[in-house]
Design a protein around this motif. Structure first.
Motif, PDB file in Angstrom:
ATOM      1  N   ASP A  58       0.863  -1.180   0.000  1.00  0.00           N
ATOM      2  CA  ASP A  58       0.000   0.000   0.000  1.00  0.00           C
ATOM      3  C   ASP A  58       0.903   1.235   0.000  1.00  0.00           C
ATOM      4  N   ASN A  62       0.294   4.394   1.949  1.00  0.00           N
ATOM      5  CA  ASN A  62       0.377   4.327   3.407  1.00  0.00           C
ATOM      6  C   ASN A  62       1.778   3.944   3.880  1.00  0.00           C
ATOM      7  N   GLN A  63       2.770   4.069   3.007  1.00  0.00           N
ATOM      8  CA  GLN A  63       4.138   3.719   3.385  1.00  0.00           C
ATOM      9  C   GLN A  63       4.593   4.571   4.574  1.00  0.00           C
ATOM     10  N   TRP A  95       4.513  -3.132   7.264  1.00  0.00           N
ATOM     11  CA  TRP A  95       3.937  -2.557   6.044  1.00  0.00           C
ATOM     12  C   TRP A  95       4.343  -3.361   4.811  1.00  0.00           C
ATOM     13  N   SER A 141       2.251   7.064   9.208  1.00  0.00           N
ATOM     14  CA  SER A 141       1.410   6.683   8.074  1.00  0.00           C
ATOM     15  C   SER A 141       0.088   7.434   8.136  1.00  0.00           C
ATOM     16  N   THR A 142      -0.512   7.623   6.979  1.00  0.00           N
ATOM     17  CA  THR A 142      -1.795   8.324   6.914  1.00  0.00           C
ATOM     18  C   THR A 142      -2.895   7.513   7.584  1.00  0.00           C
ATOM     19  N   ASP A 143      -2.952   6.223   7.271  1.00  0.00           N
ATOM     20  CA  ASP A 143      -3.947   5.337   7.858  1.00  0.00           C
ATOM     21  C   ASP A 143      -3.353   4.583   9.039  1.00  0.00           C
ATOM     22  N   ASP A 144      -4.220   3.989   9.847  1.00  0.00           N
ATOM     23  CA  ASP A 144      -3.752   3.210  10.988  1.00  0.00           C
ATOM     24  C   ASP A 144      -2.981   1.979  10.502  1.00  0.00           C
TER      25      ASP A 144
END
Length: 309
Positions: free
Chosen positions: A33, A36-37, A184, A286-289
């Motif tokens: 992803d 979301n790195q 990740w 990261s932007t997302d959890d």
């Protein structure tokens, strides 16, 4: 250190589940992803950053012949000051180069890392360096800036208790891991790679210390809970909304070769450090959890070094 059979079984099950085999690779996330790195650089907002001097490759201190690093007593012990601390961190944890392909640019570091993801974060508890300001303290190393962020104040008397039993001018280096940086890309295999990278960092710290005529030793008797407290990793408010770090180890570093008299730290002194003034809030990587991996949680919990009772 695994204290009971159930935890040993959890570790062994994780090892079998996440290792490569002759006929197949271990399972992974299956895709990356990219949006979301994780950010490869942790910073603590509002913590004062002191940039360290950039020393030339042949500039003293810390530029002996390579073979002398392995000859006992061949490199005279340099004093602990801003220049020598800069050289230690440069050789141990710093950036070594920037690379670019098209519009993508990324950094390389002197400590090797699985997939160049660098989950390892470095901390220094040191005193006696006026340029760091505010007296002794705990500092987080920021490799992109080659600088130290002040995380906590540590009065002289408290620092003396924390390094009691260590040789003169000794200070502490702590290492922690951000599991998400590896997960990740590698999924549940991340824990084993974080351990691998912590070992790399031990090696680079020891080589860097040897270049200054210093010694570096892992304090094997320090419990993970104590490392959490020492490095501020258990400070929930400082990591609110940000990816947490997990304790790996604490090393003692000192000029010369005289060995320490201890393998642990004064637990009460560490708890007193928790009550000092702390600075900064961890950045979100990261932007997302992060994607949760129960296997990592289980093996990490089973592998934590407990307090001695």
């Amino acid at each position: 250190m695994v204290p009971d059979a159930s935890e040993l079984e959890a570790v062994m099950r994780y090892h079998e589940r996440t290792k490569h085999h002759f006929n197949r690779y271990a399972a992974g996330p299956g895709q990356l992803d990219w949006a979301n790195q994780p950010d490869p650089f942790r910073r603590y907002a509002s913590a004062v950053l002191t940039r360290l001097p950039i020393l030339g490759p042949d500039e003293e201190p810390g530029s002996p012949a390579y073979e002398s690093l392995y000859a006992r007593g061949a490199v005279p012990g340099a004093p602990v000051n801003l220049r020598t601390l800069s050289r230690l961190l440069e050789y141990a944890l710093a950036l070594s180069a920037w690379k670019q392909a098209g519009g993508t640019r990324w950094a390389l570091r002197v400590n090797p890392s699985s997939g160049n993801l660098h989950p390892t974060e470095g901390y220094v508890l040191v005193g006696g360096i006026a340029e760091l300001g505010g007296g002794p303290g705990l500092f987080h190393y920021a490799p992109a800036e080659h600088g130290l962020e002040r995380r906590a104040d540590c009065p002289e008397a408290l620092l003396a208790r924390l390094v009691r039993g260590l040789p003169p001018q000794a200070f502490l280096v702590g290492l922690a891991s951000v599991y998400w940086r590896e997960a990740w890309k590698y999924g549940e295999r991340a824990f084993r790679y974080c351990q691998h990278d912590a070992g790399h960092a031990i090696g680079t710290v020891r080589i860097a210390a040897a270049a200054l005529g210093w010694s570096a030793l892992v304090l094997e008797g320090v419990a993970d809970e104590t490392i959490d407290a020492l490095l501020g990793l258990d400070r929930g408010a400082d990591f609110e909304g940000a990816e947490r770090e997990s304790a790996e180890l604490v090393m003692a570093v000192w000029p010369g070769e005289t060995g320490p008299e201890i393998s642990s730290l004064d637990g009460e002194a560490v708890q007193e450090l928790k009550r000092q003034r702390w600075y900064g809030k961890a950045n979100r990587l990261s932007t997302d959890d992060p994607v949760p991996y129960e296997a990592i949680d289980r093996v990490a919990a089973a592998s934590r070094k407990p307090r001695k009772t």
